[in-house]
Write an enzyme that holds these catalytic residues in place. Structure first.
Site, short mmCIF file in Angstrom:
data_model
loop_
_atom_site.label_atom_id
_atom_site.label_comp_id
_atom_site.label_asym_id
_atom_site.label_seq_id
_atom_site.Cartn_x
_atom_site.Cartn_y
_atom_site.Cartn_z
CB THR A 185 29.03 37.62 70.56
OG1 THR A 185 28.29 36.56 69.96
CG2 THR A 185 30.36 37.75 69.88
CE LYS A 215 29.96 36.20 82.84
NZ LYS A 215 30.47 36.16 84.22
CB VAL A 216 21.74 38.22 79.32
CG1 VAL A 216 20.38 38.80 79.67
CG2 VAL A 216 22.19 38.73 77.96
CG ASP A 269 19.27 40.06 62.78
OD1 ASP A 269 19.22 39.18 61.89
OD2 ASP A 269 19.93 39.93 63.81
CE LYS A 328 21.42 42.57 75.02
NZ LYS A 328 21.26 42.94 73.59
CG LEU A 387 18.56 35.29 82.54
CD1 LEU A 387 17.80 36.50 82.03
CD2 LEU A 387 17.61 34.14 82.77
#
Lengths: 626, 274
Positions: A97, A100-101, A210, A116, A93
């Site tokens: 950083t 990967k997902v 965040d 993830k 997907l």
């Protein structure tokens, strides 16, 4: 309902700053639904076959016949796939950083998840192991319709796999970019869902830190999912947070200034910025030049376009108030008239306080079913009756009870929509929201912190309480005197930094564990300093290793005298010392167990932790005064 | 658009209304169940699994194997063979952006393995290697139990990371941006009776500015006459456990502190002659 491009994309990993985010997107190929189903079914069948073959091969130590071997090899050739747990990994997907997902498909249910993949070596070299641990800790027990779900975490020698909820609608950020400013009704719906999720986090002592549209994902029905808890933290009693984290445009003034903050107030500020972005399509504080941006944030002055209605402007000013003490709380936001309009019931299920003391047997059983906690139901019950509300079993229990309430409301909503019994609400009579009723009732019983009314006569009579002790010496001289006094009293300490020390009496025996306290020197103004004394609760010994990280971060209440286990359900009266008088003020007498005076334990009553804390404070203050 | 939370089932079954209804009905039935219910799943997702990856097989845990390549030397097909099944099965690896990879469930222990890249047997120089009894060179891996417990693995990585070293005070020159709680920091330090030098105190950055929440003193609040005088306002969590005092008067020191007790709060006062 706006139609938008349906992109099969999960959120990207955010490195904590916009500059470090890699924007690499992968779009799934459009394909017929039937073809995809058939392909998935075939893969699932092959997967089962593969497992069967592997088991038989493992069980047999004999060399298989040449024909069988060839057959096995041929079968193996066809199955090039990766499986982690019960999920088959599919296309990528995105690349963040830290890793990967990928899309994951549950091999039996065909349910789609986002996986993830975090490379352990990479997160170690990037110095974000603590961040990942906090995200897993804080997210794994959460169950809320508008918070992304973390189903499972699988650790391997080289990678950590986080099995998360798959959300296909993209980021709220992209939605705003595409549509510009939203209509009031749509903006309000998004905002209500966001506030419901944030309130859930705060109720469970987690601050997100965040919140921004990039971390708010949208599902197929355009519902919000709060994601990325990597900067979140657990709020503990008596402790402040200081980390300057989050994206600058959404950060509160005290965060960008590096000041101490409690937690919820910085999330409220971020939600205010998000609300402004939803309604205006722009940010209230924005500037390419970072110092200029910071000046704007600290000033708290932002443009208010004419199309904003008066109630919204009031709410925005209350949320984006520079002074954290005057800023709106989550309760204020929920009670606001604009927020209350068209507010779905499931977002804030009523808290039935009369049932707070009743143990939910089903929830107790569910706690025992967690494989992580290999405990019996009696252990869960005794944890609930014990004096430690932060026991990991109590935490799990309360989360389950809370999640049940939310699930019940959501199920009701599904039933309603399924039968279409109640069409969309018209402008009917406005019923008071349960939260409001509870608030108004509680305000009559319990005064609030905001009550500043005082009569002159009473003020003259009453002495004023003050925090810790004050001094106008230089900070290094103050601390030097404190260290000398502690040495004189035969105390020992840990230096966290020169102005923050953990102190305890020197133990008489290695087995003894005297209570600890924290000394922190604060600056009050240019020439005045304040030494703050704070009690630190004992950490419970023998806690489960899986919960030790979370447990260690929790602040625990005082344990009753003489009894340190969690199985006791009685609290003995603290022993009165000679020449000292104790006065106990209980905030609410509804809990009658506080008034019960059981006999002291046979082993001899010790001083309560609070009294021991007072004794250390008194000794240190006395020595410093001399 | 209603606030329908049943996104998962709808997406899976697409258009047909009867299937969607059937799915919703099944979900509601599942929600209504008492025995065997692990956790309610409002969005119809998979049941909550709370383990660290130790699945149905006893003691077997997933291990990731990778074969990396560069853009100018991309193999067409890669397989892996290993000692876990006495070198019986050639397992095909799945191609991704920069590597071929696969996941194999293994018991903790030591294993040897080898890659077959476009038909040629290859050992990866970047992974552990060993020689077998016949003198052949293979890759080698050692699997530990702690690799499969999430928090243990993370704790190990944290200890050996820069942040872990900084927190233990071993390398104070290095700056790190992973800032945990002071409580986590406290666990890494030891008690002492050594007084820091005045020089160290002077060099340190000044003390932090006091947060405004601490100046809100619970006992200084006026309670309206309609309230029980023993009932105080509800404190916020940062006010708990701190010590407040009155000025010494008539040779008596008065201290107070508020702690959490179950779902309520308790404020304790101590009157002590000096």
């Amino acid at each position: 309902m706006f139609s938008h491009q349906d992109r099969d994309r999960d959120r990207k990993e955010d490195g904590g700053g916009d500059g470090t985010e890699m924007k690499s997107k992968s779009r799934s190929q459009p394909s017929g639904l039937n073809r995809v189903k058939n392909l998935s079914r075939k893969l699932s069948a092959k997967s089962r076959k593969e497992r069967k073959d592997r088991d038989s091969t493992d069980n047999s130590s004999k060399m298989s016949s040449p024909g069988g071997e060839t057959s096995t090899k041929q079968q193996q050739e066809l199955k090039a796939q990766i499986k982690i747990g019960h999920y088959i990994l599919k296309e990528t997907l995105g690349v963040g950083t830290f890793g990967k997902v990928k899309v994951g498909i549950h091999e039996t249910t065909q349910y789609k998840v986002a996986v993830k993949i975090l490379n352990r070596q990479k997160i170690k070299s990037l110095d974000v192991v603590g961040k990942i641990r906090r995200e897993i800790q804080n997210l794994s027990l959460f169950r809320h319709p508008h918070i992304i779900r973390l189903y499972q975490v699988i650790s391997t020698p080289s990678d950590i796999f986080m099995i998360m909820e798959h959300v296909s609608g993209g980021e709220l950020f992209d939605y705003i970019v595409k549509h510009g400013r939203l209509k009031t009704a749509e903006a309000r719906r998004f905002f209500q869902q966001i506030i419901s999720g944030v309130d859930y986090c705060h109720r469970h002592m987690v601050v997100h830190r965040d919140l921004k549209p990039e971390n708010l994902l949208l599902d197929e029905q355009n519902n919000v999912k709060i994601a990325d808890f990597g900067l979140s933290n657990i709020m503990t009693d008596g402790d402040f947070l200081r980390t300057s984290c989050g994206s600058p445009n959404y950060a509160a003034p005290e965060v960008i200034s590096g000041k101490l903050y409690a937690g919820p107030e910085v999330d409220v500020w971020s939600c205010g910025v998000i609300l402004y972005a939803l309604l205006c399509g722009t940010l209230p504080f924005d500037d390419e030049h970072v110092p200029s941006l910071f000046r704007k944030i600290k000033s708290g002055v932002f443009p208010t376009p004419d199309f904003l209605e008066r109630p919204i402007v009031n709410l925005l000013h209350h949320m984006l108030c520079v002074d954290p003490m005057k800023r709106a709380t989550i309760k204020d936001v929920i009670a606001h008239e604009w927020f209350q309009k068209d507010l779905p019931n499931y977002l804030f299920p009523p808290i039935n306080e009369s049932e707070a003391s009743i143990v939910d047997i089903e929830a107790v059983r569910e706690v025992t079913e967690f494989q992580r906690y290999h405990v019996a139901e009696e252990e869960v019950t005794s944890a609930l009756l014990g004096d430690d509300p932060h026991h990991h079993l109590s935490i799990a229990y309360n989360l389950i009870v809370d999640n049940k309430r939310i699930a019940d409301e959501t199920a009701k909503l599904s039933i309603e929509e399924f039968y279409q019994v109640t069409p969309n609400k018209g402008p009917g009579p406005v019923h008071r929201h349960p939260e409001r009723i509870a608030a108004s009732v509680s305000s009559k019983i319990t005064p609030t912190l905001d009550n500043t009314e005082a009569s002159g006569a009473n003020r003259n009579k009453r002495a004023k309480w003050h925090l810790g002790i004050r001094s106008q010496s230089r900070p290094e001289d103050i601390m030097f005197e404190v260290f000398r006094a502690m040495k004189q009293l035969d105390m020992e300490w840990k230096v966290l930094n020169p102005y923050h020390v953990i102190v305890r009496r020197k133990p008489d025996a290695p087995a003894a564990d005297p209570p600890k306290m924290s000394l922190q020197l604060y600056q009050v103004d240019q020439r005045s300093y304040l030494l703050d004394f704070k009690s630190l609760a004992d950490e419970e010994s023998g806690s489960a290793s899986a919960s030790s990280s979370r447990h260690a971060s929790m602040s625990m209440p005082q344990k009753p005298a003489g009894i340190r286990g969690t199985r006791t359900s009685s609290m003995p009266q603290a022993m009165s010392m000679e020449a000292s008088i104790e006065k106990m003020e209980v905030h609410d007498f509804s809990d009658m167990s506080c008034d019960v005076t059981p006999p002291p334990s046979p082993g001899g009553a010790k001083l309560s932790q609070t009294m021991q804390f007072f004794e250390i404070c008194a000794a240190l203050i006395g020595t410093l005064a001399r | 658009m209603g606030n329908n939370q049943s996104g998962g089932p709808d997406a899976r079954y697409g258009g047909p209304n009867d299937k969607a209804g059937l799915r919703r009905h099944r979900m509601m039935s599942e929600t209504a169940k008492i025995a065997g219910q692990v956790l309610p799943n409002p969005d119809g997702g998979p049941p909550m699994i709370f383990d660290d990856g130790n699945e149905d097989k006893s003691g077997e845990c997933p291990v990731v194997f990778r074969w990396s390549f560069t853009q100018n030397a991309q193999p067409r097909v890669v397989h892996i063979v290993g000692s876990w099944d006495n070198w019986q099965t050639r397992i095909p690896m799945v191609k991704s952006t920069n590597d071929f990879s696969t996941i194999i469930d293994l018991q903790p222990g030591q294993y040897e393995y080898k890659f077959q890249v476009d038909g040629s047997w290859v050992v990866d120089d970047n992974q552990g290697k060993a020689q077998d009894v016949h003198g052949n060179e293979n890759n080698m891996i050692n699997i530990q139990d702690s690799d499969f417990a999430v928090f243990e693995a993370l704790d190990e990585d944290f200890q050996s990371s820069t942040a872990g070293e900084v927190l233990r005070g071993e390398s104070e020159s290095t700056k790190n941006h992973d800032t945990p709680n002071d409580r986590e920091l406290e666990k890494l330090r030891s008690f002492t009776q050594e007084i820091p030098s005045m020089d160290m105190l002077r060099k340190a950055a000044g003390p932090p500015v006091i947060p405004p929440q601490l100046m809100q003193v619970l006992l200084n609040k006026e309670t309206p006459e309609s309230c029980d005088p023993n009932v105080l306002p509800e404190p916020n969590h940062v006010m708990l456990n701190h010590m407040y005092a009155l000025s010494i008067k008539d040779s008596v020191m008065v201290l107070s502190s508020t702690q959490r007790y179950r779902k309520k709060f308790v404020t304790t006062l101590l009157y002590k002659p000096v």
